[in-house]
Design a protein around this motif. Sequence first.
Motif, mmCIF file in Angstrom:
data_model
loop_
_atom_site.group_PDB
_atom_site.id
_atom_site.type_symbol
_atom_site.label_atom_id
_atom_site.label_comp_id
_atom_site.label_asym_id
_atom_site.label_seq_id
_atom_site.Cartn_x
_atom_site.Cartn_y
_atom_site.Cartn_z
ATOM 1 N N GLY A 1 0.801 -1.214 0.000
ATOM 2 C CA GLY A 1 0.000 0.000 0.000
ATOM 3 C C GLY A 1 0.832 1.260 0.000
ATOM 4 N N VAL A 2 2.161 1.135 -0.041
ATOM 5 C CA VAL A 2 3.057 2.288 -0.119
ATOM 6 C C VAL A 2 3.227 2.657 -1.592
ATOM 7 C CG1 VAL A 2 5.388 3.135 0.359
ATOM 8 C CG2 VAL A 2 4.251 1.600 1.991
ATOM 9 N N PRO A 3 3.043 3.914 -1.965
ATOM 10 C CA PRO A 3 3.183 4.295 -3.376
ATOM 11 C C PRO A 3 4.516 3.851 -3.963
ATOM 12 C CG PRO A 3 2.255 6.110 -2.114
ATOM 13 C CD PRO A 3 2.656 5.063 -1.120
ATOM 14 N N LYS A 4 4.482 3.490 -5.240
ATOM 15 C CA LYS A 4 5.663 2.970 -5.916
ATOM 16 C C LYS A 4 6.854 3.904 -5.777
ATOM 17 C CE LYS A 4 7.516 2.135 -10.537
ATOM 18 N NZ LYS A 4 7.238 2.199 -11.992
ATOM 19 N N GLU A 5 6.624 5.203 -5.934
ATOM 20 C CA GLU A 5 7.757 6.139 -5.884
ATOM 21 C C GLU A 5 8.406 6.162 -4.505
ATOM 22 O OE1 GLU A 5 3.891 8.581 -5.560
ATOM 23 O OE2 GLU A 5 4.668 6.871 -6.702
ATOM 24 N N LEU A 6 7.616 5.932 -3.435
ATOM 25 C CA LEU A 6 8.195 5.898 -2.091
ATOM 26 C C LEU A 6 8.932 4.587 -1.844
ATOM 27 C CD1 LEU A 6 5.418 7.574 0.094
ATOM 28 C CD2 LEU A 6 7.464 8.601 -0.929
ATOM 29 N N VAL A 7 8.428 3.491 -2.393
ATOM 30 C CA VAL A 7 9.158 2.221 -2.309
ATOM 31 C C VAL A 7 10.515 2.367 -2.988
ATOM 32 C CG1 VAL A 7 9.162 -0.216 -2.963
ATOM 33 C CG2 VAL A 7 7.028 0.865 -2.223
ATOM 34 N N GLU A 8 10.522 2.980 -4.170
ATOM 35 C CA GLU A 8 11.776 3.163 -4.905
ATOM 36 C C GLU A 8 12.723 4.089 -4.150
ATOM 37 O OE1 GLU A 8 13.262 4.195 -9.458
ATOM 38 O OE2 GLU A 8 11.215 4.696 -8.838
ATOM 39 N N GLU A 9 12.177 5.160 -3.586
ATOM 40 C CA GLU A 9 13.013 6.088 -2.824
ATOM 41 C C GLU A 9 13.649 5.400 -1.618
ATOM 42 O OE1 GLU A 9 12.375 10.073 -0.069
ATOM 43 O OE2 GLU A 9 11.019 9.732 -1.764
ATOM 44 N N PHE A 10 12.878 4.549 -0.948
ATOM 45 C CA PHE A 10 13.399 3.801 0.197
ATOM 46 C C PHE A 10 14.524 2.871 -0.236
ATOM 47 C CE2 PHE A 10 12.852 -0.095 2.954
ATOM 48 C CZ PHE A 10 13.393 0.444 4.100
ATOM 49 N N ALA A 11 14.317 2.141 -1.321
ATOM 50 C CA ALA A 11 15.346 1.226 -1.815
ATOM 51 C C ALA A 11 16.584 1.983 -2.256
ATOM 52 C CB ALA A 11 14.791 0.386 -2.956
ATOM 53 N N ASP A 12 16.391 3.124 -2.910
ATOM 54 C CA ASP A 12 17.541 3.932 -3.341
ATOM 55 C C ASP A 12 18.311 4.477 -2.141
ATOM 56 O OD1 ASP A 12 17.257 3.617 -6.084
ATOM 57 O OD2 ASP A 12 15.961 5.366 -6.316
ATOM 58 N N THR A 13 17.581 4.874 -1.108
ATOM 59 C CA THR A 13 18.241 5.371 0.105
ATOM 60 C C THR A 13 19.149 4.305 0.694
ATOM 61 O OG1 THR A 13 16.452 6.910 0.635
ATOM 62 C CG2 THR A 13 17.848 6.200 2.453
ATOM 63 N N LEU A 14 18.639 3.082 0.792
ATOM 64 C CA LEU A 14 19.453 1.998 1.329
ATOM 65 C C LEU A 14 20.580 1.628 0.371
ATOM 66 C CD1 LEU A 14 16.702 -0.296 2.889
ATOM 67 C CD2 LEU A 14 18.119 1.414 4.009
ATOM 68 N N GLY A 15 20.333 1.763 -0.920
ATOM 69 C CA GLY A 15 21.373 1.466 -1.902
ATOM 70 C C GLY A 15 22.529 2.451 -1.868
ATOM 71 N N ARG A 16 22.254 3.678 -1.425
ATOM 72 C CA ARG A 16 23.311 4.697 -1.344
ATOM 73 C C ARG A 16 24.018 4.709 0.005
ATOM 74 N NH1 ARG A 16 19.168 7.888 -3.593
ATOM 75 N NH2 ARG A 16 18.796 8.759 -1.503
ATOM 76 N N SER A 17 23.305 4.344 1.047
ATOM 77 C CA SER A 17 23.822 4.518 2.400
ATOM 78 C C SER A 17 25.004 3.583 2.655
ATOM 79 C CB SER A 17 22.708 4.256 3.421
ATOM 80 O OG SER A 17 23.198 4.401 4.735
ATOM 81 N N ARG A 18 26.124 4.161 3.027
ATOM 82 C CA ARG A 18 27.334 3.371 3.283
ATOM 83 C C ARG A 18 27.372 2.817 4.702
ATOM 84 N NH1 ARG A 18 31.322 8.076 2.059
ATOM 85 N NH2 ARG A 18 29.587 9.076 3.180
ATOM 86 N N ARG A 19 26.595 3.413 5.575
ATOM 87 C CA ARG A 19 26.534 2.955 6.969
ATOM 88 C C ARG A 19 25.069 3.004 7.405
ATOM 89 N NH1 ARG A 19 30.259 6.706 6.811
ATOM 90 N NH2 ARG A 19 29.043 8.163 8.087
ATOM 91 N N THR A 20 24.475 1.822 7.511
ATOM 92 C CA THR A 20 23.057 1.719 7.871
ATOM 93 C C THR A 20 22.894 0.804 9.073
ATOM 94 O OG1 THR A 20 22.382 1.989 5.558
ATOM 95 C CG2 THR A 20 20.749 1.056 7.064
ATOM 96 N N ILE A 21 22.079 1.228 10.006
ATOM 97 C CA ILE A 21 21.644 0.373 11.111
ATOM 98 C C ILE A 21 20.135 0.212 10.999
ATOM 99 C CG2 ILE A 21 21.307 0.230 13.620
ATOM 100 C CD1 ILE A 21 24.028 1.547 13.972
ATOM 101 N N ILE A 22 19.668 -1.021 11.115
ATOM 102 C CA ILE A 22 18.236 -1.294 11.132
ATOM 103 C C ILE A 22 17.853 -1.775 12.525
ATOM 104 C CG2 ILE A 22 16.373 -2.728 10.220
ATOM 105 C CD1 ILE A 22 17.748 -2.757 7.545
ATOM 106 N N TRP A 23 16.873 -1.082 13.109
ATOM 107 C CA TRP A 23 16.372 -1.424 14.437
ATOM 108 C C TRP A 23 15.092 -2.229 14.231
ATOM 109 C CZ3 TRP A 23 17.280 2.616 18.807
ATOM 110 C CH2 TRP A 23 17.129 1.998 20.057
ATOM 111 N N LEU A 24 15.133 -3.503 14.577
ATOM 112 C CA LEU A 24 14.025 -4.421 14.346
ATOM 113 C C LEU A 24 13.005 -4.315 15.476
ATOM 114 C CD1 LEU A 24 16.234 -7.522 13.445
ATOM 115 C CD2 LEU A 24 15.069 -6.013 11.815
#
Length: 701
Positions: free
Chosen positions: A291-314
């Motif tokens: 239910g998330v708009p396609k452009e926001l899904v893509e933006e999220f994936a691109d953000t993670l694709g660019r980020s050199r240091r990412t922490i995910i809090w589960l």
Amino acid sequence: MAAADAAPAQALNLRGARPKGEITKVKGYCPFCQVRCTYTALVRNGRIESLVGEPDNPWTHGTMCPKGLSLVELVRSPSRITEPLLKQPDGTWKPIAYTDALDLIVQRVEACQREHGETAGDRIALTGPLWDCRESELAAEMTLSFMGSRNLMPAGEVCISSASNMLGLMTGVNTSTTTVNEICNCETLVLWGANIAELYPPYSNWLDKARNAGVNIVYLDPRRTRTSLCCSSQLSPRPGTDGAMAMGAIRHILATGSYDADRAGQLISDLDMLREDVEPYTLEKVAGITGVPKELVEEFADTLGRSRRTIIWLGGSLSRYTNGIQSLRAVMLLQGLRDNLIGSGKGLLTMEGGKPAGEDEFIDHICGPNDKPRMNFRRLFRAMSKGQLDILFLNSSYRRYPDSKNVRAAIQKVPFVVHRGFFLTEEAEVANLFMPATFSPESQGSHYGAEKQVVWREKVVDAPGSCVPDWQFYRDIGRRIAGDRYPRFERPEDLYRLFVSLVPSWRGLTLERLRKAQGGMVWPRYHENDPERLGTSFTQGKLLTPDGRMPVDDSVFGRINWSYPRGNPQGRDNDPKYPLVLLQGKVLTQWQQTLTNYSEALSRFSHGRFVNIHPDTAAEMGVKDGDMVALETATGSLEARVELCAEIVPGIVFTPSHFNRTAPFAQNRSDHINLIVPNYWDRISSQVNGVGCTIRKLQGA
């Protein structure tokens, strides 16, 4: 004083007699969540007057949340039970002496052993948690072991079992792989269902620090919450669709080449297999599922694709869907693909992920090796239902489990149930013997926090009546069962010293140093001069799995895939009578086992049993704000009041998890939500979210 000022002054008791007696200060910690806030208790005449957060605690900086501060009131609650009670044949309670209660328990254990011999231990179980200190866990574990039982069920089966087990499978570390201070060193922090501001309020200061350091904080949650205010952006996927979001992000990163193939190959067992598994999850498909708009899904994936240091809090919520295992694996592989598991500003955090190791090593040393498999709650439920359990030590709330009506019925088939508690809750109703427990300020001891930090507290006040701490209760039983084989200790500090002397990874955590540490000391420390181990768990630069890589295909859990949660309105087993998705969760004033529902101060902030729904959902269901409705699932219904909320995804019903039917304050009095949650489990943990439900306006309401 002017007349206009008199009423406020009297309300604050400013004109009353000043309390007599000296103030003493005693250090302690909050027993509730794993932030493990430390405080100074101000005590006068044997009563706690207030708690003041420890400003030198590097994790909390002196903050405490309303739940922890409610300890002042809970300790002296008029609803508290302070003497052992034995249930009579007519259902009434009879007070008995503490020693008589112990004798009765031991008689039951010995009778079980006479009847069942070497298999007697299989017919004895204990459900956690053990509230007052970590030494209580050790004492209970030893006592069970001397009974021949390994059946101590942790509370984690309904918190983070899926996350913990998948972290172990995928990374070799079954807790958080880094520490919370590292979020200030990352570029992107993803709070994946982690509602920090309501579940771990003192850690909100770390979100503020990260944001001030320029960290991009992305929050995934189908509701806007207090945590939303701390974040740079929020995505609101439908409940239970997180795995599809993660698989879509993996596919997009693979397709755009936003990863280092050599490094990813060192961390992931089979990139080609992973590519094949995620191929169906195009941006369009993920948008349709989440239910998330396609452009926001893509933006999220691109953000993670660019980020050199990412922490995910589960968030703990990820473990509470029947598809949680696969969703969590996908999120972890996403981190591995982008080389965001090892190093500063990288890793995975969990909501309840800080328990240090060493208990099994200690228990085996004291009691001898025991290779019996531990019983999980599903097996315990079956054993109780079939009349194959003779003794249950019920330290926790059975209401934490789905289909709790049938859980209660199963417990009632156990001939002898001992409940350790504070109040006459629903657990007392199914018990034969009620043993009053102590709150944490009434005993010394250690505990652990989310960062594997070990904290210590001294005894603050005496416990009332015959209340004894868990460590003493289980020690006293153990002495009667095992005699001289049971370790001799009179206080938790004696047991702590013994433990530290026998477990190498704890030897640097001496009691003398621990008492001086305002925010605790981080495990492990093999020697007193070992430096504190913060940051990544992978100090050798590689994962701790057998081959140093994350498996894409597992002999037990198979390959990476995704499907709707069982019972979900969008799933294959959906029932059109229940078109809405049920979500439950903690709120700021409530903690597990509903202890905080016994705080009058917190009750003033309670909304009672409410359901949050979007105005569009309300219109479809024919209800308005404030209406009384029946919240219904395939297994039952309960009453609630509608609270419209524009900041929740349409089609969702959210309601708080923790209420008591027996609470003394009307605002907190309700049947518990798991009464109507179906008994759906994945392979590891109970599932309480994502099932179908509906709401129906009550006639005459």
